[in-house]
Design an enzyme around this catalytic site. Structure first.
Site, short mmCIF file in Angstrom:
data_model
loop_
_atom_site.label_atom_id
_atom_site.label_comp_id
_atom_site.label_asym_id
_atom_site.label_seq_id
_atom_site.Cartn_x
_atom_site.Cartn_y
_atom_site.Cartn_z
N HIS A 173 0.83 -1.20 0.00
CA HIS A 173 0.00 0.00 0.00
C HIS A 173 0.87 1.26 0.00
O HIS A 173 0.46 2.31 -0.47
CB HIS A 173 -0.94 0.01 1.21
CG HIS A 173 -2.04 -1.01 1.10
ND1 HIS A 173 -3.14 -0.81 0.30
CD2 HIS A 173 -2.19 -2.23 1.66
CE1 HIS A 173 -3.94 -1.87 0.39
NE2 HIS A 173 -3.39 -2.75 1.21
N ASP A 180 -7.40 -3.11 -1.88
CA ASP A 180 -8.18 -3.98 -1.00
C ASP A 180 -9.62 -4.03 -1.52
O ASP A 180 -10.28 -2.99 -1.63
CB ASP A 180 -8.16 -3.44 0.44
CG ASP A 180 -6.80 -3.60 1.09
OD1 ASP A 180 -6.06 -4.53 0.70
OD2 ASP A 180 -6.47 -2.79 1.98
N TYR A 208 -5.51 -16.14 5.25
CA TYR A 208 -4.25 -15.47 5.56
C TYR A 208 -4.54 -14.48 6.70
O TYR A 208 -5.60 -13.84 6.69
CB TYR A 208 -3.71 -14.72 4.33
CG TYR A 208 -2.36 -14.07 4.55
CD1 TYR A 208 -1.19 -14.83 4.51
CD2 TYR A 208 -2.27 -12.72 4.83
CE1 TYR A 208 0.04 -14.25 4.75
CE2 TYR A 208 -1.03 -12.12 5.07
CZ TYR A 208 0.12 -12.89 5.03
OH TYR A 208 1.34 -12.32 5.27
N HIS A 211 -6.94 -11.20 6.79
CA HIS A 211 -7.50 -11.04 5.45
C HIS A 211 -8.79 -11.85 5.24
O HIS A 211 -9.11 -12.24 4.12
CB HIS A 211 -6.46 -11.39 4.38
CG HIS A 211 -5.42 -10.31 4.23
ND1 HIS A 211 -4.46 -10.08 5.18
CD2 HIS A 211 -5.22 -9.38 3.26
CE1 HIS A 211 -3.69 -9.06 4.79
NE2 HIS A 211 -4.13 -8.63 3.64
N ASP A 213 -11.61 -10.50 5.78
CA ASP A 213 -12.66 -9.53 5.45
C ASP A 213 -12.34 -8.71 4.21
O ASP A 213 -12.99 -7.71 3.93
CB ASP A 213 -12.93 -8.59 6.63
CG ASP A 213 -11.69 -7.80 7.04
OD1 ASP A 213 -10.59 -8.05 6.48
OD2 ASP A 213 -11.82 -6.94 7.93
N HIS A 214 -11.33 -9.10 3.46
CA HIS A 214 -11.06 -8.45 2.17
C HIS A 214 -10.08 -9.30 1.37
O HIS A 214 -9.45 -10.20 1.91
CB HIS A 214 -10.51 -7.04 2.36
CG HIS A 214 -9.14 -6.95 2.98
ND1 HIS A 214 -8.89 -7.20 4.31
CD2 HIS A 214 -7.94 -6.63 2.43
CE1 HIS A 214 -7.60 -7.03 4.57
NE2 HIS A 214 -7.00 -6.69 3.45
N HIS A 216 -6.77 -8.74 -0.87
CA HIS A 216 -5.71 -7.75 -1.12
C HIS A 216 -4.94 -8.18 -2.37
O HIS A 216 -4.44 -9.30 -2.46
CB HIS A 216 -4.79 -7.70 0.11
CG HIS A 216 -3.46 -7.05 -0.12
ND1 HIS A 216 -3.14 -5.79 0.35
CD2 HIS A 216 -2.34 -7.49 -0.76
CE1 HIS A 216 -1.89 -5.50 0.02
NE2 HIS A 216 -1.39 -6.50 -0.66
#
Ligand code: ZN
Length: 232
Positions: A173, A180, A208, A211, A213-214, A216
């Site tokens: 990022h 994301d 992972y 992660h 909830d999204h 990447h």
């Protein structure tokens, strides 16, 4: 007669470019070509490198660029010869906004940290350029998923923004190339799985740490894919 002919030529050359087009390709591009126009083409077909691959954005039209152009042409029902000519440029133009971003993504979505793109691990210009490539990859992915909406909940972060959200120390990022994604109607796993075909060397998703909830997606040197709950 001569004056009329000259005037005619001037009239043609003064015709405005397509309103949606931010870059005018002035010649047909094929393997062996090089230059800024090749680099601009590579940005726009960067989502078509093939499974597990990443297209170099180097201004050199090699075999990888030819294959990417061919996949782009196939994806849109164009003659698939790996040569970028008027039909390919017209399709690319129809897919972009006046700021060169693909029609379904925007710089604002890829940067919810600040308005300047500064304060990260690279210059503001580089971070923004990296985000542009990521958007073209997402556009390719979106099309492959049936032109279904992809929700981007964040992208570039300055060091301050990255610390505030508890991001990893070397997070992509900070470089501007990470995105994301929300689940939307597609789902985290399908997004992660499909991303393998579109030039993302970093894919992190459900299973992972942090992660679930999204999904990447980013670009990095070397492959780092991990979404164990999705079979990745
Ligand atoms: Zn992320």
């Amino acid at each position: 007669m001569i004056a009329a002919a000259v005037l005619s030529v001037l009239t043609v050359s003064a015709a405005p470019a397509s309103a949606a087009s931010c870059y005018g390709f002035g010649r047909t591009l094929s393997q062996g070509a090089s230059g800024e126009d090749v680099r601009q083409l590579q940005i726009r077909v960067s989502g078509y490198p093939g499974y597990g691959a990443v297209l170099a954005i180097d201004g050199q039209f090699g075999a990888g660029t030819k294959a990417a152009v061919t996949r782009f042409q196939q994806a849109y029902g164009l003659g698939a010869d790996g040569v970028a000519g008027p039909a390919t440029f017209a399709k690319l133009s129809s897919l972009e906004d006046s700021d060169c971003t693909p029609v379904n993504f925007s710089y604002a979505e890829l940067n919810r940290c600040n308005s300047t793109w500064s304060g990260g691990a690279v210059s503001a210009a580089t971070a923004k350029a990296n985000a542009l490539v990521t958007m073209w990859k997402l556009q390719a992915m979106r099309h492959a998923l049936g032109d279904r909406a992809i929700t981007v909940n964040g992208g570039f972060r300055s060091y301050a923004c990255n610390s505030a959200v508890g991001g990893a120390a070397g997070s992509r990022h900070l470089y501007g190339d990470a995105a994301d994604l929300g689940a939307g109607s597609i789902g985290f796993c399908k997004l992660a799985q499909q991303a393998r075909n579109h030039g993302f060397s970093e894919i992190l998703g459900p299973g992972y740490p942090d992660h679930n909830d999204h999904t990447h997606l980013a670009n990095r040197s070397g492959r780092f894919w991990s979404a164990p709950s999705c079979g990745i």
